[in-house]
Design a protein around this motif. Structure first.
Motif, PDB file in Angstrom:
ATOM      1  N   ARG A 272       0.838  -1.212   0.000  1.00  0.00           N
ATOM      2  CA  ARG A 272       0.000   0.000   0.000  1.00  0.00           C
ATOM      3  C   ARG A 272       0.866   1.253   0.000  1.00  0.00           C
ATOM      4  N   GLU A 275       2.818   1.714  -3.187  1.00  0.00           N
ATOM      5  CA  GLU A 275       1.952   2.184  -4.272  1.00  0.00           C
ATOM      6  C   GLU A 275       1.643   3.676  -4.144  1.00  0.00           C
ATOM      7  N   ARG A 276       1.414   4.116  -2.923  1.00  0.00           N
ATOM      8  CA  ARG A 276       1.157   5.554  -2.708  1.00  0.00           C
ATOM      9  C   ARG A 276       2.343   6.384  -3.197  1.00  0.00           C
ATOM     10  N   LYS A 279       2.694   6.261  -7.022  1.00  0.00           N
ATOM     11  CA  LYS A 279       1.749   7.119  -7.751  1.00  0.00           C
ATOM     12  C   LYS A 279       2.159   8.584  -7.665  1.00  0.00           C
ATOM     13  N   GLU A 280       2.630   8.991  -6.490  1.00  0.00           N
ATOM     14  CA  GLU A 280       3.086  10.383  -6.338  1.00  0.00           C
ATOM     15  C   GLU A 280       4.266  10.687  -7.253  1.00  0.00           C
ATOM     16  N   GLU A 380       0.146   7.598   6.931  1.00  0.00           N
ATOM     17  CA  GLU A 380       0.448   8.973   6.499  1.00  0.00           C
ATOM     18  C   GLU A 380       1.792   9.427   7.055  1.00  0.00           C
ATOM     19  N   ILE A 383       4.720   7.814   5.290  1.00  0.00           N
ATOM     20  CA  ILE A 383       4.972   8.382   3.962  1.00  0.00           C
ATOM     21  C   ILE A 383       5.583   9.778   4.078  1.00  0.00           C
TER      22      ILE A 383
END
Ligand code: ATP
Ligand code: MG
Length: 392
Positions: A272, A275-276, A279-280, A380, A383
């Motif tokens: 997860r 992937e975040r 994508k960023e 959060e 990341i």
């Protein structure tokens, strides 16, 4: 005695109208890589070929070593360049070349001459015959075999005369930068660097993410991953490495979920988060070093369960490889020695004695509801506090 290399590329020659895009990317990559060495190199693209002219304080082995790491190169031919002249000069140069390159040779051969300079008074066929004759005269032990020669002498008549007969294999693949970008989940193990190598070989630029769990994993374990990224970057070009602190998430899972499910839930959170970040960063896929059945977290059921949290494609180039095959590649590309350094991985610290080998998606999803209270915020934080470095 060599003063240039002819670069052979296979597949990129097949790309039709896009051909020049691939050739330009390859030439650019060669310029960049050789630019880091001490010699002076002139990389020239002419009519479906790339030549590297070497000058100054250049070193043969270093240059070959660098070229062998450039994806898109199928073969590297060391070329000896002679001054252009008449057929007698050409015959003399041919004999000189054979004496230097194949001393005492008794092999079969064929000469393949090509006139790029069509001014030359003889045809290509005639030149080949002349040079074949010259070689035979000077080397009585050699003989001609036009069908399956041991040695093929390529002779190109350009503004100068190029002679070559040896091909050093390159890595093949496509030049990096011709196929977008992907995010590699890079651990300190043997598999993931090989996976990154294989995907990048198809022309893909690599970003990478590493999950560490200080103080359970050490600074040296992290350094090992940085070192692996550096080794990989010799092939892929600079790697943007994201180092994510995974400790709190791991501890939270450890507290809340059944221990047999720890690894699988942890892997789902890795995917997860990866992937975040992917994508960023405009990455078009994730890359892992998984192979079916290698460990409990890589059974078909486990892969299904891990994969369920991803929307980006997950590329698993080692999926059908045995460990032996993977080890062989990692030795070949030079990551093996670093990979086997004994620093703990964050997965190995929290492993259960009896991990589930056939996790059921709905059961895992139910277990994850126990993380509801804090997990989103923790993700959060992980990341937003990730350390980012460019590894070259
Ligand atoms: P590897 O040799 O690549 O570490 P492995 O055989 O140890 O693989 P697992 O630990 O199950 O296998 O990991 C499977 C894949 O998940 C790895 O190949 C890697 O892509 C990713 N992965 C595992 N641990 C980490 C980590 N700490 N950080 C980033 N990615 C990881
Ligand atoms: Mg591992």
């Amino acid at each position: 005695m060599y003063n240039s290399f002819l670069i052979k590329y296979g597949e990129i020659g097949l790309k039709g109208d896009n051909r020049h895009v691939f050739e330009d990317a390859l030439a650019k990559r060669i310029r960049r890589m050789l630019g880091q060495l001490s010699g002076e190199f002139n990389v020239v693209k002419t009519r479906g070929r790339i030549y590297v002219y070497c000058g100054g304080d250049w070193d043969y082995d270093e240059t070959i070593g660098t070229l062998k790491k450039i994806f898109g190169i199928v073969g590297i031919c060391p070329v000896v360049i002679y001054e252009a002249g008449g057929i007698e000069d050409l015959r003399r140069d041919m004999v000189d070349y054979v004496a230097r390159e194949h001393p005492g040779c008794t092999a079969s051969f064929k000469v393949k001459a090509r006139r790029v300079d069509k001014e030359f008074p003889l045809t290509s066929m005639e030149i080949s015959a002349e040079l074949g004759e010259a070689i035979l005269e000077a080397n009585p032990g050699m003989h001609v075999d036009v069908h399956e020669p041991d040695i093929l002498f390529d002779v190109e008549l350009r503004e100068k005369v190029f002679i070559y007969s040896k091909t050093i294999p390159g890595p093949g693949g496509m030049p990096v930068g011709t196929a977008g970008k992907a995010m590699l989940l890079l651990s300190g193990g043997i598999d993931s660097p090989v996976a990154g190598y294989m995907v990048s070989k198809r022309g893909v630029i690599m970003d990478a993410v590493y999950f560490h769990a200080p103080p359970y994993t050490s600074e040296r374990a992290k350094q090992k991953v940085v070192d692996l990224a550096r080794e990989l970057a010799q092939y892929t070009g600079p790697i943007q490495l994201h180092i994510v602190n995974f400790t709190d998430i791991q501890l939270y899972i450890y507290d809340q979920c059944p221990h047999s499910e720890l690894t699988i839930i942890m892997r789902r959170y890795m995917m997860r988060i990866a992937e975040r970040i992917a994508k960023e960063n405009g990455d078009m896929g994730l890359v892992t070093g998984e192979s079916i059945g290698q460990v409990a977290s890589q059974t078909m059921q486990s892969l299904l369960t891990t994969n369920a949290v991803c929307t980006l494609p997950v590329y698993r180039p080692l999926i059908g490889f045995d460990k032996n095959d993977i080890v062989a590649i990692s030795k070949e590309i030079g990551t093996f020695e670093t990979s086997i350094l004994p620093f703990e991985d964050c997965c190995t610290i929290f492993v259960a004695k009896h991990p589930v080998t056939k996790p059921l998606l709905h059961i895992i999803e139910r277990s994850e509801t126990k993380l509801r209270e804090k997990i989103d915020e923790m993700v959060e934080t992980a990341i937003s506090t990730a350390e980012v470095m460019i590894v070259r």
